[in-house]
Design a protein around this motif. Structure first.
Motif, PDB file in Angstrom:
ATOM      1  N   THR A 216      59.942  76.946 -36.985  1.00 44.88           N
ATOM      2  CA  THR A 216      58.491  77.108 -36.963  1.00 44.88           C
ATOM      3  C   THR A 216      58.156  77.736 -35.619  1.00 44.88           C
ATOM      4  O   THR A 216      58.599  77.263 -34.583  1.00 44.88           O
ATOM      5  N   SER A 217      57.388  78.811 -35.650  1.00 44.56           N
ATOM      6  CA  SER A 217      57.211  79.586 -34.431  1.00 44.56           C
ATOM      7  C   SER A 217      55.801  80.118 -34.316  1.00 44.56           C
ATOM      8  O   SER A 217      55.162  80.492 -35.300  1.00 44.56           O
ATOM      9  N   VAL A 242      61.494  80.709 -41.811  1.00 43.79           N
ATOM     10  CA  VAL A 242      60.564  80.747 -40.679  1.00 43.79           C
ATOM     11  C   VAL A 242      59.162  80.433 -41.184  1.00 43.79           C
ATOM     12  O   VAL A 242      58.720  80.982 -42.196  1.00 43.79           O
ATOM     13  N   ILE A 243      58.503  79.540 -40.461  1.00 43.19           N
ATOM     14  CA  ILE A 243      57.123  79.181 -40.794  1.00 43.19           C
ATOM     15  C   ILE A 243      56.235  79.526 -39.614  1.00 43.19           C
ATOM     16  O   ILE A 243      56.556  79.225 -38.470  1.00 43.19           O
ATOM     17  N   LYS A 244      55.148  80.193 -39.921  1.00 44.79           N
ATOM     18  CA  LYS A 244      54.156  80.518 -38.893  1.00 44.79           C
ATOM     19  C   LYS A 244      52.889  79.739 -39.182  1.00 44.79           C
ATOM     20  O   LYS A 244      52.216  80.026 -40.168  1.00 44.79           O
ATOM     21  N   PRO A 245      52.550  78.779 -38.364  1.00 46.28           N
ATOM     22  CA  PRO A 245      51.276  78.070 -38.552  1.00 46.28           C
ATOM     23  C   PRO A 245      50.147  78.836 -37.855  1.00 46.28           C
ATOM     24  O   PRO A 245      50.305  80.013 -37.541  1.00 46.28           O
ATOM     25  N   TYR A 246      49.030  78.182 -37.663  1.00 46.96           N
ATOM     26  CA  TYR A 246      48.015  78.792 -36.801  1.00 46.96           C
ATOM     27  C   TYR A 246      48.634  79.090 -35.440  1.00 46.96           C
ATOM     28  O   TYR A 246      49.466  78.317 -34.951  1.00 46.96           O
ATOM     29  N   SER A 515      46.972  80.173 -44.984  1.00 44.06           N
ATOM     30  CA  SER A 515      47.051  80.804 -43.667  1.00 44.06           C
ATOM     31  C   SER A 515      48.473  80.851 -43.147  1.00 44.06           C
ATOM     32  O   SER A 515      48.887  81.815 -42.511  1.00 44.06           O
ATOM     33  N   SER A 516      49.212  79.819 -43.418  1.00 53.74           N
ATOM     34  CA  SER A 516      50.566  79.722 -42.870  1.00 53.74           C
ATOM     35  C   SER A 516      51.548  80.533 -43.711  1.00 53.74           C
ATOM     36  O   SER A 516      51.556  80.428 -44.923  1.00 53.74           O
TER      37      SER A 516
END
Lengths: 767, 767
Positions: A216-217, A242-246, A515-516
């Protein structure tokens, strides 16, 4: 022709506004489990050299230390870091010159070792206990010095430290300058290394599960990070998630793969345990990326009537220690040069040069702020030389309506430059002030300055442009939308939601944007860069909405006994076209479709749209300054940016983009630069106290205005706006100072130290 | 015809094995943020009555208490809890009789109030401080007493407490029994309330974000939970997101919506803050769900040749206080009755009756273990009455090959029962032992018992069967698979991965199943129940793989210049059919497809398959016991289950399912039951110390064997196996005791208390 839109074009609230102002929105650090091990990187304390040994023993003995890893422990898989779409052809791939940790250090702050510990304090203490022995080499920080014979060489394959050199030739410069009566205007223009200063420093965490390394990055480019982590670890890319949060901003710094590979690798060394790598502000300045400092030399040969006979540009881009985005940045600026002010005889050369400085990468504007500082400063110098007003000169010489670029096929469909400049001039009362401020004397003087900028949208045809979208219909008639394009604080999710609502024909409130991004399930997209997202995602959103609507109306045919072709979806209601009779709500249809015993179907749609167009996005800045000569101080009195980014998807958010870019441009022009210690190569002001980031306290009212020429190549009539607002601010301020004082200052920032020297040299200060 | 399969049919390791044995696998509590508020429910201490007042004041004063909520504070949205597919027709919807908290309490343990606090200890203390004043009503625990005139009434709309009563009539029972020479065999058969005892108690957490209530729950049915949370909170279902991570078993208890609505509601009262609701083992016993206790009355009229003339069944199902899964459970058992031993003249009636006991819901077998205990105990009684061996009698009377059920259209394609019984008999040396154990005396006696079971697969045509699947191709040629069917510990993800690998033509290792369901992005599916998942998901997996393969081969046509029809995907390689030449790997194609400048496409596929078939799944149990009459103790010496569940997708996992079901069946037969205090209605043994859960220490070797008739209605030739293994164990043990002792005991568990009474009554004990 513009389609009817209901959400698009209105200033709906941001979809994430409530969560962000109430603190509900969760960022990487919020999401990371408290059981995480903490990683810290041990950075080089020499600017150039080789690691002879790493003594980990003391650090390893510290209670709470899990693991100490040196440059001798990492796999030797060289990988690229630039956030560019991959190419299966090696010739088009980014330079692979990074290792997760390196024994050949190339700048003060390079990554030599890492520690993993149970908590922050232990990690920091342990990092300090790792003893590194170096063989030191001489180092070079200056871009021109790095090209000289005998300069320290950073990379074996790049003699003279030149990563790349490209040229443009049209007509014959040498012949053209022989024309009698030409006026020669020449200048050197210097821009500094600056840093993105996003609110949230880079952070990532990783763990192993599901036969994958999960990362997560805080990144702009999750799908690209997935690929590079796979390359760096030497594992199949499908084994990386790979996870992109806010994220709290990126501005291009997070368009590079930063410490994700190292963090992932450290997790694998810890049995797949959760490992967090949280970069400090100091590391953000020194060890992530900076904007390329570019030194440009321009010669223009102008006729007395104010037309160009021949022009020449040479630009030297300071790449720092590793290739990262490399030559693309200065090359983009060079590409703008012959387009902005067309001239039949042009020579242009650009060099990207390694130095022992922090690595330069992508930053909002991607070479154009540097190029515009050079070109637009120079333009005022030329206008002055031929005795024309800056506005008049630009009207005469700027790219005309109908201009088509041979390479990109971009067309200047409208009289955009003149429209923008006219709006700016009207706001500023330019015609009056340009006269009023002419020929002032005294200590306090005012000036008004103009600069335009050239920009384009997305990266086609230089590189791949593709966008994929998936839509999932819920029982209540609302939908989820997934795209690979990323919300990084700019409001992209809101624009996507508006476009999706209109393309499908449902209320804006019924669009739930995901969003993620999660590379396991999110449709492929390359991420946030090149001011591409609203433009590119618009295509895939429109196309996918069309597919979903097709499935909906086809199902509606079963329920209404009306041919699908006679049905339309309007505000979430299935309507018969002939008499506008509402047949059923989309929610009713969606529930029936899921639960029907005769025909159950989960209505979803997914598609890829490959974009093979690109769009110019132009505008200008006009700035008014008051200069206190003795105090060597510039007060920015008023400033306006005018943009033609086509149709505004969300006027309020568009204006916010403009405000942000103007703020960044003001800092670029007046206060920001990274400084380096000549003796050691160390960054001297890598923190937010010593680095003079421009803030709201330093700004006047920021006026943003728009010219709204509907872009014909665009799904929703829109084009680039993310980066353009930063591009013309600094030269407009510089040109205002020129008008106020007669002194053309060809380096930024225009801080008191620079002004003192320049005013002294120009005879304004008698010291 | 069976297709060629490479992964299907082999005992590949579970995809989650490594993560689960190493502790990497993350369950709900692992995933919940440590900042969570803790919710606890305050349960009723009377079995029937009305809440007059709730005094929250003392609890509210306790430091750390965030919120105290009573039954008077919750929205009055009645909702159903059964994990059934929704129906848009009200007549087919489950009974909506629950509120999140209730002032009309109907069992000891009903939900009256809840507290939310900063930590577990405070929450527990606060829960104890909530003072509730009740008006107490008389209560009823026994199913027949609840039907009597004057019994306490639980729900206004159900006079006599009868939730539902359905009947089957065929031929004429009354006429048929007039046939001369018939032997009448009659019995009452009683099964207890038992609990699922999954390792992980129910747990969920909820928070508000993205304009949604987000619920993560240890559930079998995430998409159904989403719907019910929406119903309970009175919000559109698209505003609810439910995530199901790994869960520690369910066995049907988590096929009910349990505390998700309350937890979600509590979060909304706390400003959307994260709230966790973790149910204790005691609450699991008392306040979640139990297996229906069913009392059955069977009369058979048999000819001396061992054929049935007429049969009659009446079954009374103890529903407890709320409808939950309701009548479907006993109705399923009743449905099996005329099918298992076809007889021209049948009367059957089943009643589902409210009592003031914990709520009965779904549990592995869904009414069939109860029905099989009654029917198969009775069958041995009948065989004994006509002087036939239990095996001989069954061979003569069981559903014959070619039998077709008029309603479900299920066909008994094979001679399954005889095949299964023959295998069991061979393993047990039945023919020898049935003679050897005949007519024993003495204190220690041995017996061998047989029971068969009827089962089917999935719920069509009673209810909707639909499965959706999405596949996403990665650059390395691996895929992600998403289905709405849920891994609940049984190994479903592994079976799905095997089917996906074969259906697409890639190695098993290249399938990455997305184990966690997220209703926002996971294709719609109704979840884990009815032994449906491998059967139903098989269709959508095969169909979706076909779609994806079509897209892959179509893209391969562009790259290979071979017609797609001449290409095939074999083990991850695109192969030319005519000469088996490998053209390129799928990974090469996938990378080219993503990154191609001429045609970029993210290759994915998604589809829904509505299943309109169902399949019988039959088998038997044979058990050998040694009975110590004076000690009233049964030792299970050996036991075998034989199943025909068609093709085995994964033999090792299939066997594990059988072992688990047999273990559960042994507990059902020998030791498990919930006991209730006659004075208060309180559960007396609601914990794992006092409730005698069967464990490995109580088992002999569990022998599982298979008959593998390829199921023609199935995508992969497979059919139900999840529930069947529990169904025939208890009656086989009971029949073994019958053979050993001559005493047919018609209630379970066969614990020493029961044996003592029965042996005394049967004259074996002289006390």
């Amino acid at each position: 022709m513009e389609q009817r839109r209901r959400a698009v074009g209105t200033s709906v609230n941001r979809v994430d506004a409530y969560d962000k102002v109430t603190g509900r929105a969760r960022y990487t650090d919020d999401l990371c489990g408290k059981e995480a091990y903490i990683a810290r990187v041990v950075h080089s304390t020499v600017a150039n050299g080789r690691v002879l040994s790493v003594d980990k023993s003391e650090a390893e003995k510290l209670p709470g230390v899990i693991r100490v890893v040196s440059c001798f422990d990492v796999p030797k898989n060289y990988y690229p870091t630039a956030g560019h779409p991959w190419s299966v052809e090696e010739a088009h791939q980014d330079v692979s010159d990074r290792l997760m940790l390196t024994d050949r250090v190339r700048f003060y702050g390079d990554d030599v070792a890492a520690v993993v510990a149970e908590d922050e304090v232990t990690a920091a203490r342990a990092a300090g206990m790792v003893k590194i022995e170096y063989e030191e080499y001489p180092f070079v920080l200056d871009v021109r010095e790095a090209m000289e014979d005998g300069a320290p060489q950073l990379h074996e394959d790049y003699p003279g430290n030149v990563l790349n050199h490209t040229s443009i030739r049209s007509g014959s410069y040498e012949e053209a300058i022989k024309e009698p009566g030409l006026i020669k205007v020449e200048g050197w223009y210097d821009t500094p290394s600056v840093q993105h200063c996003h609110i949230e420093n880079f952070i990532c965490y990783a763990y192993e599960a599901d036969h994958k390394i999960n990362v997560t990055s805080s990144t702009q480019i999750p799908h690209i990070v997935r690929r590079v982590v796979g390359q760096a670890l030497g594992i199949p890319w499908g084994r990386v998630r790979v996870i992109k949060p806010y994220i709290g901003g990126g501005f291009g710094n997070k368009q590079d793969v930063l410490y994700e590979p190292l963090c992932a690798f450290l997790s694998t060394l810890c049995g797949g345990h959760l490992v967090k790598l949280d970069v400090s502000r100091e590391e953000a300045f020194n060890c992530t990326r900076v904007r390329h400092a570019i030194r440009s030399h321009i010669i223009s040969w102008v006729r007395p009537d104010g037309t160009f006979a021949a022009r020449k540009l040479t630009a030297y881009s300071n790449q720092g220690a590793y290739a990262s985005h490399g030559h693309g940045v200065v090359a983009k600026g060079m590409g703008a040069f012959p387009q902005l002010y067309p001239c039949p005889n042009v020579e242009a050369d650009s060099y990207t040069v390694f130095t022992n400085r922090p690595v330069a990468g992508a930053m909002r504007g991607y070479g154009i702020p540097q190029a515009m500082f050079a070109v637009e400063s120079h333009t005022d110098d030329v206008a002055k030389a031929v005795g024309m007003s800056p506005l008049e000169f630009r009207r005469k010489n700027l790219m005309p309506q109908g201009y088509v670029d041979a390479f990109s096929k971009n067309e200047n469909y409208f009289d955009t430059f003149n429209q923008c400049m006219a709006k700016a001039a009207a706001y500023m009362d330019y015609d009056r002030k340009i006269k009023e401020y002419d020929g002032q004397d005294g200590n306090i003087r005012r000036g008004i300055g103009l600069a335009v900028f050239w920009y384009n949208t997305a990266v086609w045809p230089i590189s791949l442009e593709t966008s994929s979208c998936r839509m999932v219909l819920n029982q209540d008639g609302s939908i989820q939308v997934q795209v690979g394009e990323t919300e990084i604080g700019q409001g992209a999710d809101t624009a996507f939601s508006q476009m999706a609502a209109d393309a499908l024909g449902i209320p804006f409130e019924d669009v739930h944007i995901i969003s993620s991004q999660d590379t396991d399930v999110t449709p492929f997209g390359t991420g946030a860069y090149a001011s591409r997202q609203t433009y590119t995602a618009g295509f895939s959103i429109e196309q996918t909405a069309g597919l979903l609507k097709g499935r909906i109306l086809s199902y509606a045919q079963e329920l209404t006994r009306m041919p699908a072709s006679q049905l339309e979806l309007v505000d979430g209601v299935i309507v018969r076209k002939s008499d506008a009779r509402p047949m059923m709500t989309l929610g009713e249809l969606a529930s029936e479709a899921l639960y029907s015993l005769s025909h159950s179907e989960h209505l979803t749609a997914e598609s890829t749209y490959q974009i093979k167009s690109n769009a110019y996005s132009f505008g200008c800045t006009m700035a008014e300054v008051e200069v206190d000569i003795e105090a060597c101080k510039i007060s920015l009195m008023d400033i306006v940016n005018v943009h033609d980014c086509g149709k505004l998807i969300n006027p309020a958010l568009a204006l916010a983009q403009v405000h942000g870019g103007m703020s960044m441009g003001i800092g670029y022009g007046l206060s920001e630069m990274e400084k380096f210690d000549a003796a050691t190569g160390r960054t001297l002001n890598g923190n937010l106290l010593d680095y003079k980031l421009s803030t709201a306290m330093d700004h006047p009212h920021l006026e943003g205005q728009f010219v709204k020429n509907y872009e014909p190549t665009s799904a929703f009539g829109t084009k680039a706006l993310g980066e353009p607002p930063v591009c013309s601010v600094a030269p407009a301020i510089r040109n205002a100072v020129l008008q106020a004082t007669g002194i053309g200052i060809d380096q930024i920032p225009l801080n008191p130290h620079v002004l003192f020297e320049e005013f002294k040299k120009g005879g304004l200060l008698d010291v």
